[in-house]
Design a protein around this motif. Structure first.
Motif, PDB file in Angstrom:
ATOM      1  N   GLY A  96      27.625  27.656  99.185  1.00 16.93           N
ATOM      2  CA  GLY A  96      26.450  27.116  99.859  1.00 16.93           C
ATOM      3  C   GLY A  96      26.242  27.676 101.249  1.00 16.93           C
ATOM      4  O   GLY A  96      25.108  27.878 101.691  1.00 16.93           O
ATOM      5  N   PHE A 153      20.362  21.575  99.092  1.00 13.77           N
ATOM      6  CA  PHE A 153      20.870  22.373  97.980  1.00 13.77           C
ATOM      7  C   PHE A 153      20.337  21.750  96.689  1.00 13.77           C
ATOM      8  O   PHE A 153      20.638  20.589  96.390  1.00 13.77           O
ATOM      9  CB  PHE A 153      22.401  22.371  97.986  1.00 13.77           C
ATOM     10  CG  PHE A 153      22.997  22.994  99.223  1.00 13.77           C
ATOM     11  CD1 PHE A 153      23.327  24.337  99.249  1.00 13.77           C
ATOM     12  CD2 PHE A 153      23.239  22.227 100.366  1.00 13.77           C
ATOM     13  CE1 PHE A 153      23.880  24.920 100.396  1.00 13.77           C
ATOM     14  CE2 PHE A 153      23.794  22.797 101.509  1.00 13.77           C
ATOM     15  CZ  PHE A 153      24.113  24.142 101.517  1.00 13.77           C
ATOM     16  N   PHE A 209      17.416  26.253  96.719  1.00 18.71           N
ATOM     17  CA  PHE A 209      17.749  25.840  98.078  1.00 18.71           C
ATOM     18  C   PHE A 209      16.480  25.890  98.908  1.00 18.71           C
ATOM     19  O   PHE A 209      15.653  26.789  98.750  1.00 18.71           O
ATOM     20  CB  PHE A 209      18.795  26.812  98.638  1.00 18.71           C
ATOM     21  CG  PHE A 209      19.173  26.612 100.076  1.00 18.71           C
ATOM     22  CD1 PHE A 209      20.164  25.710 100.427  1.00 18.71           C
ATOM     23  CD2 PHE A 209      18.573  27.352 101.084  1.00 18.71           C
ATOM     24  CE1 PHE A 209      20.540  25.538 101.758  1.00 18.71           C
ATOM     25  CE2 PHE A 209      18.934  27.194 102.411  1.00 18.71           C
ATOM     26  CZ  PHE A 209      19.924  26.280 102.747  1.00 18.71           C
TER      27      PHE A 209
END
Length: 288
Positions: free
Chosen positions: A36, A64, A102
């Motif tokens: 991430g 996310f 995202f």
């Protein structure tokens, strides 16, 4: 500059394929999905490349949405929401296989004078006195050697040093939900302020939920007693800093409930200046 750091900078660099559209490569994290922190850092690169150089990043807010595929490139679409006299705002959507994975909103500001105060830096030992990640990891006989190698590879570009044992180093008994980590890049960086923001963004996703695990005596994915993933992430950049100089990441967790855990943190320079505030919520599930 180390080869690993150069490789990370190459990874975070983006190809511009159209106005406001960028493409980045990806690679697997320590788990079989895109890390991430990589997506957040690349999104900040995309946003920053549409902003005048005299405007500094002061905040980001991100979600996310889906796991990233490490075998496919990521396309970053930048929306220019506002260009004001003092502030510039951008929205970035990261897309893989035709679906958003995202989203990030980022704000940039011209450098100006104003009121100035900060929370004091908490006590912490000199990072030079702490074991390196490699020293710690190779001392843990309970960890699968493949897990150790994956962790070392993921952190090869970053000198990251825990003040106390990380969750996967000492687990079973609950501890105070508080963790300190010193970090810096393994090599010098250029003077571009955005680059240092991007590297801090990348690192900020590595350890922030550790404090959630500490409160419950859990070791995390490294020993298989927790399944987790980042849900949302916010950062405020208060003062200029360098990611190639020691930064203290002081982290704590005020709450965990409903399969989610919250981490909040402050990042200080070694001379005590509060550089960044961070908050993240993540999925934290017990797999049985």
């Amino acid at each position: 500059m180390s080869q690993a750091l150069q490789g990370l900078l190459d990874l975070l660099d983006l190809e511009q394929i159209e106005e406001n559209i960028f493409r980045g490569q990806s690679r697997s994290a320590v788990v079989p999905r895109v890390f991430g922190g990589q997506v957040a850092a690349q999104a900040m690169v995309a946003a920053g490349r549409t902003v005048p150089a005299d405007r500094l990043a002061h905040s980001l807010h991100a979600y996310f949405l889906r796991m990233g595929d490490p075998g496919a490139p990521i396309v970053y679409n930048v929306e220019r929401l506002r260009d004001g006299r003092s502030f510039t705002t951008r929205r970035v959507v990261a897309v893989q296989h035709g679906k958003p994975i995202f989203t990030l909103s980022a704000s940039f500001q011209t450098d100006e004078e104003g009121l100035d105060h900060q929370a004091p830096m908490p006590p912490s030992p000199d990072p030079a006195t702490l074991p390196t990640s490699e020293d710690r990891l190779r001392s843990y006989g309970h960890l699968d050697p493949q897990v150790v190698e994956r962790l070392l590879e993921a952190r090869e570009a970053i000198d990251l040093r825990y003040v106390d044992e990380p969750p996967y180093g000492k687990f079973g008994d609950p501890r105070e939900p508080h963790s300190q980590v010193w970090f810096r890049t393994n090599g010098k960086l250029a003077d571009d302020p955005l680059l240092h923001v991007v590297l801090a963004t990348y690192v900020s996703d590595m350890t922030l939920l550790d404090s959630v695990l500490l409160a419950h005596g859990r070791g995390g994915w490294a020993i298989g007693d927790v399944v987790g993933a980042s849900l949302d992430h916010a950062m405020w950049f208060h003062r200029r800093f360098r990611a190639d100089e020691w930064l203290l990441y002081d982290q704590e967790s005020p709450s965990a409930h409903g399969g989610r855990g919250l981490g909040q943190a402050r990042i200080y320079t070694q001379d005590g200046r509060l550089a960044v505030s961070v908050i993240q919520e993540g999925v934290v599930r017990v797999p049985w």
